[in-house]
Write an enzyme that holds these catalytic residues in place. Structure first.
Site, PDB file in Angstrom:
ATOM      1  CB  VAL A 190       1.624   0.127   4.808  1.00 46.19           C
ATOM      2  CG1 VAL A 190       0.222  -0.250   5.268  1.00 46.19           C
ATOM      3  CG2 VAL A 190       2.264   1.103   5.785  1.00 46.19           C
ATOM      4  CE  LYS A 199       3.503   1.993   8.721  1.00 39.98           C
ATOM      5  NZ  LYS A 199       3.621   3.443   8.903  1.00 39.98           N
ATOM      6  CG  LEU A 211      -1.982  -1.084   1.298  1.00 47.16           C
ATOM      7  CD1 LEU A 211      -2.754  -0.980   2.605  1.00 47.16           C
ATOM      8  CD2 LEU A 211      -2.935  -0.992   0.112  1.00 47.16           C
ATOM      9  N   GLY A 212       2.034   1.184   0.578  1.00 47.65           N
ATOM     10  CA  GLY A 212       2.896   2.352   0.619  1.00 47.65           C
ATOM     11  C   GLY A 212       4.075   2.129   1.541  1.00 47.65           C
ATOM     12  CG  ASP A 221       6.977  11.463   9.760  1.00 47.45           C
ATOM     13  OD1 ASP A 221       7.344  12.487   9.159  1.00 47.45           O
ATOM     14  OD2 ASP A 221       7.020  10.333   9.258  1.00 47.45           O
ATOM     15  N   GLY A 276       7.640   6.277   7.161  1.00 48.72           N
ATOM     16  CA  GLY A 276       8.887   6.559   7.861  1.00 48.72           C
ATOM     17  C   GLY A 276       9.351   5.416   8.731  1.00 48.72           C
ATOM     18  CG  PHE A 277       7.938   4.420  12.127  1.00 45.43           C
ATOM     19  CD1 PHE A 277       8.958   4.460  13.062  1.00 45.43           C
ATOM     20  CD2 PHE A 277       7.026   5.455  12.106  1.00 45.43           C
ATOM     21  CE1 PHE A 277       9.066   5.489  13.964  1.00 45.43           C
ATOM     22  CE2 PHE A 277       7.129   6.487  13.003  1.00 45.43           C
ATOM     23  CZ  PHE A 277       8.147   6.518  13.944  1.00 45.43           C
ATOM     24  N   GLY A 278       8.392   1.976   8.073  1.00 47.59           N
ATOM     25  CA  GLY A 278       8.423   0.706   7.382  1.00 47.59           C
ATOM     26  C   GLY A 278       7.429   0.675   6.234  1.00 47.59           C
TER      27      GLY A 278
END
Length: 770
Positions: free
Chosen positions: A488, A502, A480-481, A598, A484-486
């Site tokens: 999805v 995620k 899906l995208g 963020d 900043g953390f990983g």
């Protein structure tokens, strides 16, 4: 002839009908008796004072607003115009509280003019004394404030210098605010300061009659012909302009000298520390080494429990982080050095004359050593300084828990433990019953124990195994995208619930700590926050399972022009409000403040009805401390949304989120990236160019071109959003409004003044992550 004399006599009687004859008296106990101006706008009377049983003698506007006062008296006091020509305020005992000093100078009468000026005149109509020439704490329109005059309120005073500067002073010595002429090198022979009726303050030359407008102006200047404005020095040491509409008792603040009240020297008394509790400044003592002088009035300051001279060989330094002792000129009692943290405090500790030190962590490395005088402190997460106070050992940390509350806390703890025990017992009973009755049922066989309806209803985050999430995402197939953390992925649980999974990167916390932090995130519930359904913590795998947002992220609708999708203005305004309320909830309504760190369009998701839901909140707490700085600046520090304090390596607070939100707010209006540079913006960053156009009044050019012709566009809402965005992206964190104030700005509940030009200091080298 007799008719003419009669007419002249009647004219003189009418002209003097508002004259106050010698021998007149106003009694504090008779509030119905007053001296009035010809236009009845002003009156001299008594009103109840703050202290019970005392009354304030004052010149009043509209019977409510005090513009001049000689002082207070008891209920038997009075204001007398003596036959000697002196105006005198006396107590019930006859003791003089105040006197005009105009006795035996030929005064024949007094008049309260339509301007609010109380004048004592001689028989030749010459002014002997006037209230305008002897101001107390207020300046009104047409009143000339000259060099040598002063406004006073407690320990504070307001002055005009011979050079034409306006100063606020504490104890008639320390200048903590100054306003100079906006035309440099202009010599004035006799400067005067006047607040005009339209709300603009001017300094002009009384001899040459050259007016020089300063930057002081009310935010409603020029508005309304029936508005009375006045400038007042208040007991908190701040100078303000107020506006009052005719017939109204509501005083509206329209200008303030010191925007940050904690920057007013001595606001919290000697050794008092000022900090903010929400919107309001509060005062407290530095630590348990100090006690309040008056527990009922913390503004009176604090004192040491043990004085330094009582423990000369047992001294220590109390460190106060994010705290600065205010050092305004001409405070000659403070010595300056360029030192490090340890050296700054060590020098003070061994110096018998030094009792406090301040290390300015603003890059200058300046160390102030206070040798005598008054200590006025300011504490805030945005203050980079560290201050130290010399105290008698032991050095005690500050505790907000009062001893009187300890018994209440013990009772509360016992009740909480009892409730927890009952809940655990009920959970154990339910677990046993489920194992006995439902474990082998076909209805539940396809689901693991943590997927039961009971646990879904509890809204607690569910625990998944890595294989379950791998299976529901088909091997992490549909991306899906990337955030900043990983990354999805889209997934479907066995109960047909569509979710977003995620996979967190760089999360190396232990399972217990990870689950604790996830529980905190999972306990946040708000209409505009993405709901956390569950998590996985197995081996080195760390995953989070969120509700699925059908319409994806906001950036797809703002910047993806090829998709053909367009958000109308009604949706955009709703998204802006919803996002602000979500951040407000994280900052002020959770049990612990959660700083998102963020905020950007990629982290604002839209459901099927285009309701905004903020994602990735609270994940900063999951980053390991040794990698947090790297991630913040390189991965999550998205160019265009990063607050200046990130780059300056200053403390990060909720104000950093407000800066990022302000950037997002401007993008919602414009449909363009803030860091975009093009021919349309004269090759300037869009945010800088947008402010220049806003400053010129060209709001329409900032609005997304695709919205031209949209019937839902509300010009007033556009103006509020643009103005609020520039307040949010102010360079200094303390100049930014709280998120609660931002919501009020967007909803039109509070008036907004024109924001200063925000200086963009964010480094362009910060890695973009979109």
């Amino acid at each position: 002839m007799s008719i003419a004399l009669t007419f002249l006599f009647l004219l003189l009687v009418f002209a003097s009908s508002h004259s106050i004859p010698l021998g007149s008296t106003l009694h504090a106990s008779d509030r119905h008796h007053s001296w009035h101006s010809p236009n009845s706008a002003f009156s001299v009377s008594f009103i109840p004072a703050a202290t019970p049983g005392s009354f304030l003698s004052a010149i009043l506007f509209s019977n409510t607003v005090s513009i001049w006062s000689p002082g207070t008296v008891d209920s038997g006091g009075s204001l007398r115009l003596l036959r000697s020509g002196s105006l005198r305020l006396v107590n019930s005992s006859g003791a003089t509280v105040w006197d005009s000093g105009s006795g035996n100078q030929g005064v024949t009468s007094a008049t309260l003019e339509d301007s609010g000026n109380l004048v004592l005149r001689s028989h030749r109509n010459k002014t002997v004394w006037s209230s305008f020439a002897h101001p107390s704490s207020v300046i009104v329109p047409t009143q000339r404030f000259t060099v040598g005059m002063s406004l006073r309120s407690g320990s504070y005073s307001f002055h005009l210098t011979e050079e034409g500067s306006l100063n606020l002073k504490w104890n008639n010595s320390i200048v903590y605010w100054s306003q100079e002429l906006n035309i440099p090198n202009l010599n004035l022979s006799s400067p005067s300061f006047v607040l005009e009726r339209n709300g603009v303050a001017s300094i002009f030359d009384s001899v040459l009659l050259n007016g020089v407008v300063t930057s002081i102006r009310s935010n409603d200047y020029g508005e309304g012909n029936d508005v009375f404005r006045f400038l007042k020095l208040e007991e908190d040491g701040n100078l303000r302009i107020y506006s009052v509409s005719t017939g109204s008792e509501i005083q509206t603040q329209t200008w303030v000298a010191v925007a940050d009240q904690c920057q007013v020297f001595g606001f919290c008394g000697n050794f008092g520390i000022c900090r903010y509790d929400g919107f309001f400044p509060i005062c407290e003592c530095p630590s348990e080494n100090f006690v309040p002088i008056d527990v009922n009035d913390m503004r009176k300051g604090c004192k040491r429990k043990v004085e330094l001279e009582d423990c000369p060989s047992n001294l220590g330094m109390l460190d106060l982080n994010n705290t600065r002792f205010l050092t305004y000129p001409p405070e000659v009692s403070a010595q300056r050095f360029t030192l490090g943290t340890e050296a700054c405090r060590a020098i003070c500790l061994v110096d018998s004359l030094c009792f406090a030190s301040v290390l300015m962590a603003d890059g200058s490395g300046i160390c102030f050593q206070k040798l005598s005088g008054f200590v006025s402190g300011y504490k805030s997460p945005s203050v980079p300084s560290t201050s130290s106070l010399k105290v008698c050992k032991p050095v005690l940390p500050y505790s907000t828990v009062k001893k009187s509350d300890e018994r209440w806390l013990i009772h509360a703890l016992i009740i909480a433990l009892a409730v927890i025990a009952v809940v655990f017992c009920l959970a154990a009973i339910v677990g046993v019953l489920w194992c006995c009755c439902c474990r082998d049922s076909l209805k539940f066989g396809a689901l693991s124990s943590h997927h039961t309806l009971l646990e879904y209803a509890s809204s607690a985050p569910l625990r998944f195994s890595y294989k379950e999430l791998q299976r529901c995402t088909k091997g992490f197939k549909e991306k899906l995208g990337v955030g900043g953390f990983g990354t999805v992925y889209k997934g479907v649980l066995v109960n047909r619930t569509v979710v977003a999974v995620k996979r967190l990167e760089g999360i190396e916390q232990g399972e217990k700590q990870f689950r604790t932090e996830v529980a905190t995130i999972g306990s946040t519930h708000h209409l505009n926050l993405v709901r956390l359904i569950g998590f996985c913590s197995q081996g080195r795998h760390r995953l989070l399972v969120y509700e699925f947002m059908k319409n994806g992220s906001l950036d797809n609708f703002l910047f993806d022009t090829e998709s053909g999708t367009l958000l109308n203005w009604e949706y955009r305004f709703s998204i802006a409000i919803g996002t602000a309320k979500a951040i407000l909830y994280l900052h002020e309504e959770c049990s612990n403040c959660i700083v998102h760190c963020d905020i950007k369009p990629e982290n604002i998701l839209l459901d099927e009805n285009f309701n905004a839901k903020v994602s990735d909140f609270g994940l900063a707490k999951l980053m390991p401390s040794d990698k947090r700085n790297w991630n913040m600046s390189c991965v999550r520090g998205t160019r265009g949304y990063l607050a200046p304090e990130w780059v300056a390596n200053l403390p990060i607070t909720s104000n950093s989120d407000i800066y990022s939100y302000g950037m997002v707010l401007l993008e919602i209006v414009s449909g363009r990236r803030n860091f975009e540079v093009s021919e349309d913006t004269n090759y300037k960053k869009f945010s800088d160019w947008a402010y220049e156009e806003f400053d010129k009044g060209n709001i329409e050019v900032v609005l997304d071109k695709s919205l031209h012709g949209d019937e839902t566009v509300d010009t007033e809402q556009v103006t509020r959003m643009v103005q609020a965005s520039f307040w949010c992206i102010q360079k200094h964190p303390s100049h930014r409004p709280s998120m609660g104030k931002v919501v009020q700005m967007l909803e039109g509940i509070v008036e907004m003044t024109k924001p200063l030009a925000p200086t963009a200091l964010v480094s362009e080298s910060v890695t973009e992550n979109r």
